[in-house]
Scaffold this motif. Structure first.
Motif, short mmCIF file in Angstrom:
data_model
loop_
_atom_site.label_atom_id
_atom_site.label_comp_id
_atom_site.label_asym_id
_atom_site.label_seq_id
_atom_site.Cartn_x
_atom_site.Cartn_y
_atom_site.Cartn_z
N ALA A 491 0.83 -1.20 0.00
CA ALA A 491 0.00 0.00 0.00
C ALA A 491 0.86 1.25 0.00
O ALA A 491 0.56 2.24 -0.69
N ASP A 492 1.95 1.23 0.75
CA ASP A 492 2.84 2.39 0.78
C ASP A 492 3.53 2.58 -0.57
O ASP A 492 3.66 3.72 -1.06
N LEU A 493 3.98 1.50 -1.20
CA LEU A 493 4.63 1.60 -2.50
C LEU A 493 3.66 2.08 -3.58
O LEU A 493 4.04 2.81 -4.49
N THR A 494 2.39 1.67 -3.46
CA THR A 494 1.37 2.15 -4.40
C THR A 494 1.14 3.64 -4.21
O THR A 494 1.03 4.39 -5.19
N GLU A 495 1.08 4.07 -2.96
CA GLU A 495 0.89 5.49 -2.68
C GLU A 495 2.08 6.32 -3.17
O GLU A 495 1.91 7.45 -3.62
N MET A 496 3.27 5.74 -3.10
CA MET A 496 4.48 6.43 -3.56
C MET A 496 4.66 6.32 -5.07
O MET A 496 5.68 6.77 -5.60
N GLN A 497 3.71 5.73 -5.76
CA GLN A 497 3.73 5.60 -7.23
C GLN A 497 4.98 4.88 -7.72
O GLN A 497 5.61 5.27 -8.71
N ALA A 498 5.36 3.80 -7.03
CA ALA A 498 6.53 3.01 -7.39
C ALA A 498 6.17 2.10 -8.57
O ALA A 498 5.69 0.99 -8.39
N LEU A 499 6.44 2.58 -9.78
CA LEU A 499 6.04 1.84 -10.98
C LEU A 499 6.75 0.50 -11.09
O LEU A 499 6.16 -0.48 -11.54
N HIS A 500 8.03 0.46 -10.69
CA HIS A 500 8.76 -0.80 -10.79
C HIS A 500 8.11 -1.88 -9.94
O HIS A 500 8.04 -3.04 -10.35
N TYR A 501 7.58 -1.49 -8.80
CA TYR A 501 6.90 -2.47 -7.94
C TYR A 501 5.56 -2.88 -8.54
O TYR A 501 5.24 -4.08 -8.62
N LEU A 502 4.77 -1.91 -8.96
CA LEU A 502 3.42 -2.22 -9.46
C LEU A 502 3.47 -3.13 -10.69
O LEU A 502 2.69 -4.09 -10.80
N VAL A 503 4.39 -2.85 -11.59
CA VAL A 503 4.49 -3.67 -12.80
C VAL A 503 4.97 -5.07 -12.47
O VAL A 503 4.41 -6.07 -12.95
N GLU A 504 5.99 -5.17 -11.63
CA GLU A 504 6.55 -6.49 -11.31
C GLU A 504 5.56 -7.34 -10.51
O GLU A 504 5.44 -8.55 -10.76
N VAL A 505 4.87 -6.74 -9.56
CA VAL A 505 3.93 -7.54 -8.76
C VAL A 505 2.73 -7.95 -9.60
O VAL A 505 2.18 -9.07 -9.43
N ALA A 506 2.32 -7.10 -10.53
CA ALA A 506 1.22 -7.47 -11.43
C ALA A 506 1.63 -8.64 -12.32
O ALA A 506 0.86 -9.60 -12.51
N ASP A 507 2.84 -8.58 -12.85
CA ASP A 507 3.33 -9.68 -13.68
C ASP A 507 3.44 -10.97 -12.88
O ASP A 507 3.16 -12.06 -13.38
N ALA A 508 3.87 -10.84 -11.62
CA ALA A 508 3.99 -12.03 -10.77
C ALA A 508 2.63 -12.67 -10.52
O ALA A 508 2.48 -13.89 -10.60
N TYR A 509 1.63 -11.85 -10.24
CA TYR A 509 0.28 -12.38 -10.04
C TYR A 509 -0.24 -13.05 -11.32
O TYR A 509 -0.90 -14.09 -11.26
N ARG A 510 0.07 -12.44 -12.45
CA ARG A 510 -0.40 -13.01 -13.71
C ARG A 510 0.25 -14.37 -13.97
O ARG A 510 -0.43 -15.32 -14.38
N ARG A 511 1.56 -14.48 -13.71
CA ARG A 511 2.23 -15.76 -13.89
C ARG A 511 1.70 -16.81 -12.92
O ARG A 511 1.65 -18.01 -13.24
N ASN A 512 1.30 -16.38 -11.73
CA ASN A 512 0.76 -17.31 -10.73
C ASN A 512 -0.69 -17.67 -10.99
O ASN A 512 -1.28 -18.46 -10.25
N GLY A 513 -1.30 -17.07 -12.02
CA GLY A 513 -2.69 -17.39 -12.34
C GLY A 513 -3.71 -16.57 -11.59
O GLY A 513 -4.91 -16.79 -11.74
N LYS A 514 -3.27 -15.58 -10.79
CA LYS A 514 -4.20 -14.73 -10.04
C LYS A 514 -4.52 -13.50 -10.88
O LYS A 514 -4.04 -12.39 -10.64
N LEU A 515 -5.35 -13.73 -11.88
CA LEU A 515 -5.62 -12.68 -12.85
C LEU A 515 -6.35 -11.49 -12.23
O LEU A 515 -6.18 -10.35 -12.67
N ASN A 516 -7.14 -11.75 -11.20
CA ASN A 516 -7.88 -10.67 -10.55
C ASN A 516 -6.92 -9.68 -9.89
O ASN A 516 -7.05 -8.46 -10.04
N LEU A 517 -5.96 -10.20 -9.14
CA LEU A 517 -5.00 -9.33 -8.47
C LEU A 517 -4.08 -8.65 -9.49
O LEU A 517 -3.67 -7.50 -9.30
#
Length: 869
Positions: A491-517
């Motif tokens: 939540a803190d990284l999202t508030e700080m607009q950390a794009l490297h985190y948001l993109v990487e965690v989204a890709d990780a969820y997608r690879r894990n099959g958690k398409l909603n997250l």
């Protein structure tokens, strides 16, 4: 129809003016009382109703306030105050186009209201309505011609609208009636530089040069770097445009002098050196022997003049060839290794596009390694140089794909100096490239433990965990450097607009099959860029008032291209791919629904996180905040900005069940209409969405743009096959003009007289050693209805020795075989597991589960050891 307009008595008009004053002074409680007094006597007075509604919005009663404003507008649609109030509310909701329409309505009934005109001009800049902006700025100038900012604003408006002639006239007219121009004034200096910029864009180069020389000589322009930069650029353009002029030689000499003056100010700027070379007629993009020799002579001269500068010596390495390159690169490398510069390889790897230079660098560094080896007693050397030479070679061989050799070198280096974090980080990178994400996580974690105060290494450690699919543990690592009072590190990284985190965690969820997250995170990236767009609003008036003009124009240009940022393009394309998956297989969304046990666990985890966040806050501060909240009264100004909507779907479960998947994908991709034209992934995603929505012309346009980017791209070939088959099966209900356009597009993309099977066969023959092309042809064959055995046999050809198969390509092929439920998928996995010895991504699911568990257990043991200490 609107009711008849209510007219206030003289005494009540004074009360209404008092109401307006209360709002301007932010005396909200008093203003509300005054409004109630007027409405008690005139309950249908629309302007008072709107003002009271506006005050209620400021007091936090937003819904009631908006309802009252709407009702007030219905009572009096001819009042500029009503329209102004409604525009303020819409602006607070960031509905800039709608707010602009309301301001224009207000101006219909009070065309000379300066405040409305000023706010209208800001919105016109925000929405890029430059033609209308000129009219607004001109109106402001006519109303108050004695304000400098209005002259500046009009000139900028003309420049933005492309009318440079009028911009020049405005600037000249303003300067003509200045009684005494300020000397050494930064704001006036910026104004004059903007004038030079307009003259340069207009093509009036001699006038621009004369103006710049005069104003800088009189000390009206104070920015030395800008003076030299403008003068050098203008002189260079003058020489090129008027090559036959008698003054060309003079301009050439002056341009040379100005570029050299800039080098005296900053000797590490490569652009200045290249400008000097271009001014001498040397184009680094098309060197011959003569120009190469002249370029090296100039760079040697600069190296002697600036002995501490790296830029001329580095540029000489790009220019030099053959033995001259060997002669120059050897001392460059030796000095850097002797100083222990870790970034040496990052500096030199751009030269690796030339195989000869790559080979020379390898030979030189290998010779240095042998000379500095501690085993060579005949020539002992400093141990640091030996260590950094090993480090360079490990990077070198890993970059060339020789991962085993790179690991062997790193093992020697680690035995020499086991406490250097860079060695562990490099080992992690090598393992990542070799296809061992869990080994990479362990190595990067070893680097993190060697320097626990290094935020960069900590971020890398978390990123490698995300790449391995270990999301929760990655967030714990990120949490070591995030705000302790935040609900979660994410939540803190999202508030700080950390794009490297948001993109990487989204890709990780997608690879894990958690398409909603994954979708939630991709849309979080979209919100970040929307915030970037909205943040420019306050600068439209500020930069004009403070005369910060050239940086302001650069900001506008950057904002216009902000959606071309790689992070945004990746998020948009990835989100569209997920929506396509959900459309093609609706059962995917239903399978993502959490079980009751999971829901209960999530609630407990959320409660635990809130308690932890509350525990991390200062108790005295919390009690003070509570006391302040208790004593606060209703006069607190909440502002006009709409509060962020409450997220009733934090896990994205409801989102993935939406029945308008393709429409949502198309909406996300709409922002890439212009910037996505030059991005292959965006073009292909637009095609995939459009073809499913039966928007055939949009699909054809997307393929045309993709063809302009890379006509031989494998995925483009697959889409051409898909479009060809769909066009051949279109019904007669499709308009003839649409069919004609589609046929014309296909003719431009493929030969007209061959079938799709022959087209695919020809493409495969010309790209027979490309794994990605073989995969695309296999997909095309499947789409055309070829036998499954033929498709599988085609894919297995990537295992031949003459084909350079990477881990990434092999992973894509394996995923495709598993998706189509091929009976030979397991056979391909085992073959890849044997081919890539260092890789773990081709292990069986059970083996990968064991590796993941071992990685997690090691982390837990480390945490326990830390707690024990």
């Amino acid at each position: 129809m609107a009711s008849q307009q209510v007219t206030l008595a003289q005494k009540d008009r004074k009360a209404f003016q008092d109401l307006l004053s209360c709002y301007e002074l932010k005396q909200l409680t008093r203003g509300r009382k005054v409004a109630d007094q007027i409405l008690k006597k005139y309950p249908d007075h629309g302007e008072t109703m709107c003002m009271k509604g506006l005050i209620l919005v400021h007091l936090g009663q937003r819904d009631e306030g908006i309802r009252l404003i709407r009702e007030g507008m219905r009572k009096d649609l001819t009042s500029h105050i009503c329209w102004h109030v409604w525009a303020l509310v819409q602006k607070g909701e960031h509905k800039y186009e709608e707010a602009l329409k309301s301001y224009m309505q207000a101006l219909r009934f009070d065309k000379d209201n300066f405040n409305i005109i000023r706010e209208t001009s800001v919105l016109q800049t925000q929405t890029r309505a430059y033609e209308s902006l000129v009219e607004s700025r001109l109106h402001m100038l006519r109303l108050r011609p004695n304000i400098r900012a209005h002259w500046v604003g009009l000139a900028v408006a003309y420049q933005l609208s492309g009318n440079l002639v009028e911009a020049k006239h405005v600037l000249e007219h303003f300067q003509s009636f200045l009684r005494e121009a300020p000397v050494n004034d930064a704001e006036y200096s910026e104004f004059l530089l903007f004038h030079v910029h307009v003259l340069e864009d207009l093509g009036d180069l001699q006038a621009a040069l004369l103006f710049l020389d005069k104003k800088s000589k009189d000390k009206y322009i104070v920015d030395r770097t800008a003076i030299h930069t403008f003068r050098a650029r203008i002189l260079s353009k003058l020489k090129n445009v008027n090559a036959t002029s008698p003054q060309a030689a003079e301009w050439d000499a002056r341009a040379e002098s100005e570029w050299r003056a800039l080098l005296d100010l900053n000797s590490e700027c490569s652009d200045y050196y290249q400008a000097v070379l271009v001014n001498q007629g040397i184009d680094l993009g098309g060197l011959d022997e003569d120009s190469r020799t002249r370029a090296l002579e100039l760079l040697f001269e600069f190296s002697a003049h600036f002995p501490k500068a790296y830029a001329p010596r580095r540029l000489a390495l790009t220019v030099a060839q053959g033995d001259k390159f060997r002669e120059l690169v050897k001392p460059y490398i030796e000095v850097a290794l002797g100083k222990g510069i870790p970034s040496l390889f990052s500096d030199l790897k751009k030269l690796y596009t030339d195989p000869f230079k790559c080979q020379i660098i390898q030979q030189i560094v290998e010779d240095i390694l042998r000379a500095s080896s501690p085993d060579d007693q005949a020539s002992p050397s400093e141990p640091a140089k030996y260590l950094w030479t090993l480090y360079f070679l490990a990077q070198h061989y890993s970059f060339l794909g020789q991962h085993r050799k790179a690991l062997d070198i790193l093992n020697v280096a680690t035995g020499h100096t086991p406490t250097l974090p860079e060695l562990c980080m490099m080992k992690a990178k090598v393992l990542k490239r070799a296809g061992d994400p869990y080994g990479a996580v362990r190595s990067m974690d070893d680097a993190r433990k060697l320097d626990g105060q290094d935020r960069f290494i900590n971020t890398k450690s978390g990123k490698y965990r995300l790449r391995a699919g270990i999301v929760d543990e990655a967030e714990e690592v990120f949490g070591l450097f995030t705000r302790k009072g935040a609900a979660t590190p994410g939540a803190d990284l999202t508030e700080m607009q950390a794009l490297h985190y948001l993109v990487e965690v989204a890709d990780a969820y997608r690879r894990n099959g958690k398409l909603n997250l994954a979708l939630k995170k991709y849309y979080a990236v979209q919100k970040v860029f929307e915030a970037f767009r909205e943040d420019q609003y306050d600068f439209h008036q500020y930069c004009i008032r403070k005369t910060i003009l050239l940086p302001y124009l650069d900001m506008l240009k950057w904002e216009d291209e902000v959606y071309s940022h790689p992070a945004y393009v990746h998020a948009a394309v990835s989100a569209a791919r997920i929506w396509i998956e959900l459309y093609d297989d609706p059962s995917l969304g239903k399978s993502l629904r959490p079980s009751p046990e999971t829901t209960e666990a999530s609630k407990k985890a959320l409660s635990k996180a809130k308690k932890a966040a509350h525990k991390g806050n200062d108790p005295s501060q919390a009690s003070q905040d509570a006391a302040n909240k208790k004593v606060s009264n209703q006069s607190d100004d909440k502002g006009l900005d709409a509060p962020p909507p409450k997220d009733d779907d934090p896990d994205g479960v409801k989102m993935v069940l939406a029945d308008d998947a393709l429409e949502r994908a198309a909406k996300f991709l709409t922002t890439l209409t212009e910037s996505g034209k030059h991005n292959m992934d965006a073009c292909l995603a637009n095609f995939d969405v459009a073809i499913r929505r039966k928007k055939y012309l949009q699909a054809a346009r997307a393929l045309a743009h993709a063809h302009a980017v890379d006509a031989q791209h494998p995925e483009l070939h697959l889409r051409v096959v898909q479009l060809g088959k769909i066009v051949s099966s279109l019904s007669d209900s499709i308009a003839s003009t649409v069919k004609f356009v589609l046929q014309e597009t296909l003719t431009a993309l493929k030969p007209e007289d061959i079938s799709m099977d022959v087209f695919t066969s020809q493409y495969l023959q010309s790209h027979s050693t490309s794994p990605s092309a073989i995969l695309a042809c296999a997909k095309a064959c499947e789409f055309l209805g070829n036998r499954t055995e033929d498709v599988e046999s085609l894919l297995f050809t990537v295992l031949k020795d003459n084909i350079e198969l990477s881990v990434e390509d092999a992973t894509c092929i394996l995923s495709y075989l598993q998706r189509v439920k091929s009976t030979r998928a397991e056979e391909f996995r085992i073959a890849c597991d044997n081919k890539f010895e260092l890789s773990t991504v081709f292990k069986s699911p059970n083996e990968q589960a064991v590796l993941r568990q071992q990685c997690l257990l090691e982390e837990k043991e480390d945490c326990d050891n830390v707690e024990t200490l």
